[in-house]
Write an enzyme that holds these catalytic residues in place. Sequence first.
Site, PDB file in Angstrom:
ATOM      1  N   HIS A   1       0.870  -1.182   0.000  1.00  0.00           N
ATOM      2  CA  HIS A   1       0.000   0.000   0.000  1.00  0.00           C
ATOM      3  C   HIS A   1       0.912   1.239   0.000  1.00  0.00           C
ATOM      4  O   HIS A   1       2.012   1.196   0.564  1.00  0.00           O
ATOM      5  CB  HIS A   1      -0.838  -0.049   1.278  1.00  0.00           C
TER       6      HIS A   1
ATOM      7  N   GLN B   1      -4.299  -4.830   7.385  1.00  0.00           N
ATOM      8  CA  GLN B   1      -5.338  -5.753   6.930  1.00  0.00           C
ATOM      9  C   GLN B   1      -5.382  -7.028   7.758  1.00  0.00           C
ATOM     10  O   GLN B   1      -6.437  -7.632   7.907  1.00  0.00           O
ATOM     11  CB  GLN B   1      -5.124  -6.118   5.447  1.00  0.00           C
TER      12      GLN B   1
ATOM     13  N   ASP C   1       3.303  -4.312   8.551  1.00  0.00           N
ATOM     14  CA  ASP C   1       2.076  -3.546   8.328  1.00  0.00           C
ATOM     15  C   ASP C   1       0.911  -4.521   8.521  1.00  0.00           C
ATOM     16  O   ASP C   1       0.645  -5.361   7.653  1.00  0.00           O
ATOM     17  CB  ASP C   1       2.105  -2.955   6.910  1.00  0.00           C
TER      18      ASP C   1
ATOM     19  N   LYS D   1     -10.221  -0.213  10.375  1.00  0.00           N
ATOM     20  CA  LYS D   1     -10.363  -1.510   9.701  1.00  0.00           C
ATOM     21  C   LYS D   1     -10.586  -2.614  10.728  1.00  0.00           C
ATOM     22  O   LYS D   1     -10.988  -3.716  10.400  1.00  0.00           O
ATOM     23  CB  LYS D   1      -9.108  -1.819   8.890  1.00  0.00           C
TER      24      LYS D   1
ATOM     25  N   CYS E   1      -4.766   2.088  -3.640  1.00  0.00           N
ATOM     26  CA  CYS E   1      -3.477   2.645  -3.179  1.00  0.00           C
ATOM     27  C   CYS E   1      -2.324   1.672  -3.399  1.00  0.00           C
ATOM     28  O   CYS E   1      -1.327   1.700  -2.666  1.00  0.00           O
ATOM     29  CB  CYS E   1      -3.532   3.065  -1.710  1.00  0.00           C
TER      30      CYS E   1
END
Length: 405
Positions: free
Chosen positions: A123, A198, A195, A221, A365
């Site tokens: 991303h 998600q 990261d 999220k 993105c």
Amino acid sequence: MKQADADPLAHTRADFPLLQRCIDGQPITHLDSAATAPKPRCVIEAVTGYYLECTANVHRGVHVLSEESTELFERARQEVASFINAAPSEIVFTRNSTEGINLVASGLGLREDDEVIVTALEHHSNYMPWRLHARAVPVGLLPDGVPRYEELGGRLSSKTRLVALAQVSNTLGAIAPVADWIAAAHAHGIPALVDASQSASHLPIDVRAMDCDFLVMSGHKLLGPSGIGVLYGKRERLEALAPYQVGGGMVKLHEEEQFVLQDVPWRFEAGTPNIEGAIGLGAAVTYLRNLGMETVQRHSVELGRRLVTRLRAIGGVEILADSVPDGQRIGLATFVVKAPGLGQENIARLLCDRHQILVSGGYHCAHMLHQRLNLEGTVRASTHVFNNEADIDRLAEALTEIVEV
Ligand SMILES: Cc1ncc(COP(=O)(O)O)c(C=O)c1O
């Protein structure tokens, strides 16, 4: 899910008031949680509870309301810490994942020719900060978009300052071999940032077992409010990081000649924080923990399997990362729909306007991925705990109708 193996999360649907929403008099099918997830009632109540009962600033006031809001705020930090098996002192509240990554990128003291290893599907939030402060060096992709993770070893050099990788790509939904990357980086004395924007909603996360040096998450999220996120850092890593914002609440001592920074994590939280956001996020991670993250993961993987199976069966629909092994994808799939005269954003809009199905359309993105695969956008369907197989079947039926027109 087979009948004998009833969906253990079916009851969660009733917890999300947004799912009652209709468009044109028809109930919505929500398949867009990778963008921003609906909130369960307990999160909404935690936020309104703060507004109704104890709105006050934290760490500053001397009255009862301020004590109560400080207690709720710091309890939220503990809840987030427990959710990922960290210590509260290792949890910095940020605005979102993007801010967490920027904080690390600016605080590491990177120089222009330093290198940060990423994948070509990151991303922008896990790519642009490294481009700005150093050189982002991406590993390549297979023809269907899956990164060539094995290339990492060959990319590490004396210039490498960090390895930064999404645990789950927002575009592929594939679960990355983060443990291998972290071990490879550590073997060269290089820290690793994960990261988890998600993954945190779909997989159990244990930062100790993972041994990552930094990890970021976004509240919105994770069933929590917008405008709140988390940067986890090993204590010694946080202590070595320079704050990138200064202001109220982040100094212990301030004199004309010198100042002394607060301990971590508060030195990174200059100014009044998003108090209600943190409280809501605490409620969100507690909700997920109560569901059981192993159960959440099984449910997500099962929906991912269903998505791929149903989409593969539609002529004119091509799934990205189709080579991802069974069980290695969360409930997220990105695909290209071949329908004359319609771009991928048009398809996403059509799904909403004609079928009340909410998905994402565009580049998500992840422009580098789309450029390398020569794609002008894709459609993304993504699930959360409240989704079920009927949602996916509805999407498949709608897409079949669209490609057959
Ligand atoms: C993998 C990944 N990383 C980072 C981000 C950035 O999250 P935020 O916009 O909440 O900072 C996203 C958001 O979609 C994401 O999917």
